[in-house]
Design a protein around this motif. Structure first.
Motif, mmCIF file in Angstrom:
data_model
loop_
_atom_site.group_PDB
_atom_site.id
_atom_site.type_symbol
_atom_site.label_atom_id
_atom_site.label_comp_id
_atom_site.label_asym_id
_atom_site.label_seq_id
_atom_site.Cartn_x
_atom_site.Cartn_y
_atom_site.Cartn_z
ATOM 1 N N GLN A 1 -3.225 9.999 3.815
ATOM 2 C CA GLN A 1 -3.862 9.124 2.410
ATOM 3 C C GLN A 1 -5.314 9.528 2.140
ATOM 4 O O GLN A 1 -5.640 9.494 1.004
ATOM 5 C CB GLN A 1 -3.591 7.798 2.786
ATOM 6 N N TYR B 1 7.308 -0.335 5.921
ATOM 7 C CA TYR B 1 6.109 -0.571 4.953
ATOM 8 C C TYR B 1 5.822 -1.689 4.195
ATOM 9 O O TYR B 1 5.149 -1.842 3.342
ATOM 10 C CB TYR B 1 6.250 0.715 3.746
ATOM 11 N N ASP C 1 -8.071 2.259 0.352
ATOM 12 C CA ASP C 1 -8.658 2.006 -0.928
ATOM 13 C C ASP C 1 -10.162 2.100 -0.904
ATOM 14 O O ASP C 1 -11.004 2.575 -1.784
ATOM 15 C CB ASP C 1 -8.142 0.839 -1.527
ATOM 16 N N GLU D 1 -3.462 -0.146 3.319
ATOM 17 C CA GLU D 1 -3.678 0.154 1.991
ATOM 18 C C GLU D 1 -5.151 -0.239 1.631
ATOM 19 O O GLU D 1 -5.905 0.459 0.865
ATOM 20 C CB GLU D 1 -2.863 -0.484 1.035
ATOM 21 N N HIS D 2 -5.670 -1.277 2.151
ATOM 22 C CA HIS D 2 -7.075 -1.629 1.660
ATOM 23 C C HIS D 2 -8.086 -0.727 2.458
ATOM 24 O O HIS D 2 -8.958 -0.236 1.649
ATOM 25 C CB HIS D 2 -7.141 -3.124 2.377
#
Length: 497
Positions: free
Chosen positions: A135, A189, A102, A98-99
């Motif tokens: 993503q 997840y 981002d 996720e990081h």
């Protein structure tokens, strides 16, 4: 254990005992950073010892093992740090994923339109497919970029398509999505130690199930259907395109690079997205010396570039190649010599001066940069760029080298790209360094983008006489939807004649 033993026993020439030792225990300790009885602790460097007791790894953001075999080719590189000062992110941790997404989405929003991803083979494809590739493309689309490109350094220093007998370590393998949905169903997840432990174990199981080179998908996305372009099926494309390491290693001889590629392109999801280069900041071709910048000679350089700019894929030129900068110099010697003596030396002196560009490949220049741009390979590159830009088939086309259509040439092929939406039907007959005969082609007027020669084909055949090394011909059937090849594009290049 028995199934793992049987599996690895079928792989001759690998470090069987070390791989088997790693595969024996796929249950990670509660802190996830180190596998009990399998992965060694981090190598002890003078600077620091990275271990799971370090407080910065309390959230399992890092892998803390070191290569099981202390080399780059063991598959343990997916779970290990390269060196004591190069900590390895735990890419199976959803918090890490996720990081990363981002952070790199911010770069996309700033206008970055593509990523060259380093050391992709150090990341399991399963993790990339589930938590990174889609993503990042979604972030690009959300930013308004529908042409985002991501390609990886899937380093396979080997002249076979399956790296040391392993599909999961190989370049084309990473260009595919997962064909079995069960892996997504098994993935966790959450970000607890148990979740991350599960994901690393799933990666182990995936490796055992998916590594067989004889059980890999194939694709016709790069190939013409006869002489007809067909819409490629990209539904199983992972989005991680690859640097073509096999071509790269063989570019000591362009013919070897070409013939290997056309015999193995089916293993990539779409080889028209492969990135081709001769040398880089790490390696040159296997011949004459992969550790030194390419020194095969100006004419060989020109021939390699001819192939790169007209064959399938995306050409990539390392800085300085246009003047054979630091040819023969060892590329990377670490701290053991002045940077100025290596293949990574400072190049900026060659760019001093002024350039005023009026159009693509049209400019005036003064100072040292004028000399750089006037070098034989610089002029050659400029002309190749102009030819590629003028002919959609060379940019996006599929190809055939079938004897039903091409005979007599060692590097001879037909490229075609058709788009009803854009009103384009671009057909190009290419031969590099030799003559060739093109058969069963549409009748019509063909113009050579190199010399401007015009051939009116009435019997479905066009023959090119022998042209000599580093020269080429690109006869274009002037259909519709593009302009720019009615005159001599090849022009003043000392090779394109």
């Amino acid at each position: 254990l028995n199934s793992a033993e049987e599996y690895w026993a079928q792989k001759p020439g690998i470090q069987y005992s070390q791989r088997l030792n790693l595969m024996k225990n796929t249950t990670y300790s509660s802190d996830v950073g180190n596998s009990t009885g399998s992965m060694p602790d981090a190598k002890d460097y003078d600077s620091a010892k990275i271990s799971n007791s370090d407080t910065f790894n309390a959230n399992n953001y890092y892998h803390t093992g070191y290569f099981q075999s202390l080399n780059w080719d063991d598959w343990t590189c997916k779970f290990a740090q390269i060196a004591g000062d190069c900590v390895d992110l735990n890419t199976e941790n959803p918090a890490v994923a996720e990081h990363i997404v981002d952070v790199y989405s911010d770069y996309i929003n700033m206008g970055v339109d593509g990523f060259r991803v380093d050391t992709v083979r150090h990341i399991p494809r399963l993790a990339l497919n589930l938590m990174y590739n889609d993503q990042l493309y979604a972030a690009a689309k959300a930013s308004g970029n529908n042409n985002f490109l991501m390609f990886g350094e899937i380093c396979t220093r080997y002249t076979q398509i399956w790296y040391r007998g392993h599909a999961e370590e190989s370049t084309p393998y990473y260009t595919w999505k997962e064909s079995n949905n069960k892996w997504a169903d098994l993935w966790s997840y959450g970000t607890s130690a148990e979740d991350i432990n599960n994901n690393m174990n799933v990666v182990f199981d995936h490796y055992l199930a998916e590594d067989d080179p004889t059980d890999q998908p194939t694709s016709d996305n790069a190939f013409l259907n006869g002489i007809t372009y067909h819409t490629p099926d990209r539904s199983m494309a992972s989005g991680m395109e690859g640097i073509d390491f096999q071509m790269h290693r063989m570019f000591g001889n362009a013919s070897s690079a070409y013939n290997f590629a056309k015999s193995t392109d089916q293993y990539y999801n779409d080889a028209t997205y492969n990135v081709m280069y001769v040398d880089s900041h790490d390696y040159a071709p296997e011949q004459p010396d992969e550790k030194s910048r390419f020194a095969g000679g100006t004419q060989t350089w020109a021939e390699n570039l001819d192939l790169m700019f007209t064959f399938r894929g995306i050409p990539c030129v390392y800085y300085g190649s246009e003047v054979e900068f630091q040819k023969g110099a060892v590329i990377d010697v670490g701290p053991n010599a002045p940077l100025s003596t290596t293949g990574r030396a400072y190049y900026g002196d060659y760019l001093e001066g002024n350039v005023t560009a009026t159009d693509f490949s049209e400019y005036t220049a003064s100072g040292t940069v004028a000399e750089t741009l006037a070098s034989p390979l610089s002029v050659h590159l400029s002309k190749l760029n102009a030819i590629r830009r003028a002919i959609p088939a060379l940019q996006k086309g599929q190809y055939t080298a079938s004897e039903s259509y091409v005979t007599g040439g060692d590097m001879s092929y037909i490229r075609r790209y058709t788009s009803a939406e854009d009103g384009i039907d671009s057909l190009a007959l290419v031969t590099v360094s030799s003559g060739a005969t093109f058969k069963n082609i549409p009748n019509g007027r063909y113009v050579d983008a190199v010399t401007g020669d015009v051939q009116n084909v009435t019997n479905g055949t066009l023959t090119v006489s022998d042209i000599g090394k580093a020269n080429m011909r690109v006869y274009v059937c002037c259909a519709n939807g593009f302009t720019g090849i009615d005159g001599q594009i090849g022009g003043t290049s000392s090779f394109l004649k």
